[in-house]
Design an enzyme around this catalytic site. Structure first.
Site, PDB file in Angstrom:
ATOM      1  N   GLU A 167     -10.506   4.603   5.498  1.00 11.22           N
ATOM      2  CA  GLU A 167     -10.481   4.748   3.991  1.00 11.22           C
ATOM      3  C   GLU A 167     -11.140   3.895   3.176  1.00 11.22           C
ATOM      4  OE1 GLU A 167      -6.697   4.891   0.645  1.00 11.22           O
ATOM      5  OE2 GLU A 167      -6.469   4.126   2.632  1.00 11.22           O
ATOM      6  N   HIS A 203      -1.677  -2.459  -0.146  1.00 14.63           N
ATOM      7  CA  HIS A 203      -1.964  -1.144  -0.007  1.00 14.63           C
ATOM      8  C   HIS A 203      -1.647  -0.849   1.611  1.00 14.63           C
ATOM      9  CE1 HIS A 203      -5.320   1.764   1.558  1.00 14.63           C
ATOM     10  NE2 HIS A 203      -4.626   2.365   0.575  1.00 14.63           N
ATOM     11  N   GLU A 213       2.191   0.041   1.925  1.00 12.49           N
ATOM     12  CA  GLU A 213       2.354   0.717   1.472  1.00 12.49           C
ATOM     13  C   GLU A 213       2.276   2.281   2.532  1.00 12.49           C
ATOM     14  OE1 GLU A 213      -0.299   4.556  -0.555  1.00 12.49           O
ATOM     15  OE2 GLU A 213      -0.357   2.610  -1.583  1.00 12.49           O
ATOM     16  N   HIS A 214       1.276   2.149   3.278  1.00 12.48           N
ATOM     17  CA  HIS A 214       0.999   3.138   4.343  1.00 12.48           C
ATOM     18  C   HIS A 214       2.097   3.021   5.372  1.00 12.48           C
ATOM     19  CE1 HIS A 214      -3.391   4.689   4.181  1.00 12.48           C
ATOM     20  NE2 HIS A 214      -3.123   4.128   3.011  1.00 12.48           N
TER      21      HIS A 214
END
Length: 420
Positions: free
Chosen positions: A127, A46, A49-50
């Site tokens: 997040e 994840h 991905e950022h």
């Protein structure tokens, strides 16, 4: 509907030409996700991905990438799951080459600068904290942890704050080298396509770096002999609840019956759970059921956000509805309606280039083949009421249930009594 071609470097090109549109979705899907991680790097799929949006050799800053995308009225985003990650840009068809340029550069020459990594750690941690404050969202992570335990499928997709804070550039480079290879990717174009679409694909994606392809650790089923219950204590105004069992993997033909069963139980305002939980008793605003597959296992769940003072009644009703499908066949009318609902939803979703690109791209990288909508619907149409009951019997066995609850509850005793 689609054409498939393997490019010289092993990358799979999938094209879905819809000449009546003026837009196109360009998407790259990768067979990479959190179940490929170890504890030490949990959350890196994840996080990476950022990082792809934070600058590349050709487009060095996040601002430059976002300005280019905004400047043509396009939309871009990405998503990470347990088994697949994908990146996309939806643009006017006349800007498809720029979309290729941006996406290819992000993936093959991301800068992964230390400054951006350190800055993004704070973003990721916030997040994670945000999601923990949304019970209807975090409950799904808690449920998978309950069902799958201390395995990659049971770990939080986003990782934890300590692990996120420990990442360095080499961690990302090694992870990319282990999975981000053209043989493990699919490039999809869905929308109005130019005649030279294969040339564009070769020009921008032929030099993707090759790497080794690691495999995830298969999920080992543990014989479950009693109900598992987890209470996440949180002062809330509503109780969030998931009651579930292990489902079928994506290669098991029983998954089709499980899909239909989930529609009958919990999709739409005429589903059994909606009628019983919301319409007749007013116990919840949201209630649903779903069946989701992984390569070697699956999840069948019923979810509800219930009144605190009615949570036990709500669980009783949900449990009773699930068990009823194992005792008696659903009606022919219910089965027909569920089949038509699935057919209709696919027809509506197929009008979206994003849906088409995501479906074909992820389908291919997960299975190395594509089940068309017609093939899927043919398998759905074959099902009988006996098939639905038989699958319900196999799924809904008392000692195999898992219950995850979020709310101000200190004891699981009353929940356990209902499920016993």
């Amino acid at each position: 509907m689609h054409n498939l071609k393997i490019l010289k470097n092993g990358l799979t090109l999938i094209t879905i030409n819809l000449p009546h549109l003026d837009s196109v979705t360009t998407l790259v899907a990768v067979g990479a996700g959190s179940r490929y991680e170890t504890k030490k790097i949990n959350g890196i799929s994840h996080f990476l991905e950022h990082m792809f949006f934070k600058g590349s050799t050709k487009f060095p800053t996040a601002e430059q990438i976002s300005t280019l995308v905004d400047g043509i009225g396009a939309i871009n985003n990405a998503a990470t799951s347990k088994e697949v990650t994908y990146y996309w840009i939806k643009s006017s068809s006349i800007h498809i080459e720029l979309a290729c340029d941006i996406l290819s550069s992000m993936i093959k020459e991301s800068l992964l600068s230390k400054t951006e990594i350190d800055r993004e750690k704070g973003v990721i941690i916030e997040e994670l904290r945000m999601l923990r404050d949304i019970p209807s969202r975090i409950i799904w992570d808690l449920y998978e942890s309950l069902q799958f335990g201390d395995t990659p499928l049971g770990w939080d997709l986003g990782g934890d704050e300590k692990t996120i804070s420990s990442f360095i550039r080499d961690d990302f480079v090694r992870y990319m080298q282990s999975l981000y290879s053209p043989q493990n990717m699919a490039l999809v174009f869905a929308g109005k396509l130019p005649k030279d679409i294969e040339r564009l694909a070769e020009n921008y994606f032929s030099d993707l770096p090759k790497g080794k392809l690691i495999k995830f650790i298969p999920f080992k089923k543990i014989k479950q002999t009693k109900v598992r219950i987890n209470i996440f204590y949180k002062m809330t105004d509503q109780a969030n609840l998931i009651l579930g069992v292990e489902g079928f993997n994506r290669y098991d033909d029983k998954r089709y019956a499980a899909d239909v069963l989930s529609v009958i139980l919990g999709e739409g305002m005429s589903s059994r759970l909606f009628i019983q939980v919301r319409e007749r008793r007013g116990l919840a605003y949201r209630v649903s059921a779903s069946h989701n597959c992984y390569a070697d296992t699956g999840i069948f769940t019923a979810y509800a956000g219930l009144k605190l003072e009615k949570v036990y009644e709500g669980l009783e009703v949900i449990y009773a509805e699930l068990m009823q499908t194992a005792l008696e066949k659903v009606t022919e009318a219910e089965l027909k309606k569920a089949k038509e609902m699935i057919r209709g939803r696919i027809a509506l979703q197929s009008e979206s280039t994003n849906f088409l690109a995501e479906y074909f791209g992820t389908n291919f990288v997960l299975e190395q083949k594509i089940e068309t909508f017609d093939e899927y619907l043919q398998n759905i149409d074959k099902l009988t009421t006996e098939d639905i009951r038989d699958v319900a019997k196999e799924l809904f066995i008392k000692e195999k249930f898992n219950l995850q609850v979020i709310g101000p509850f200190k004891s699981a005793d009353k929940f356990a009594a209902i499920l016993s």
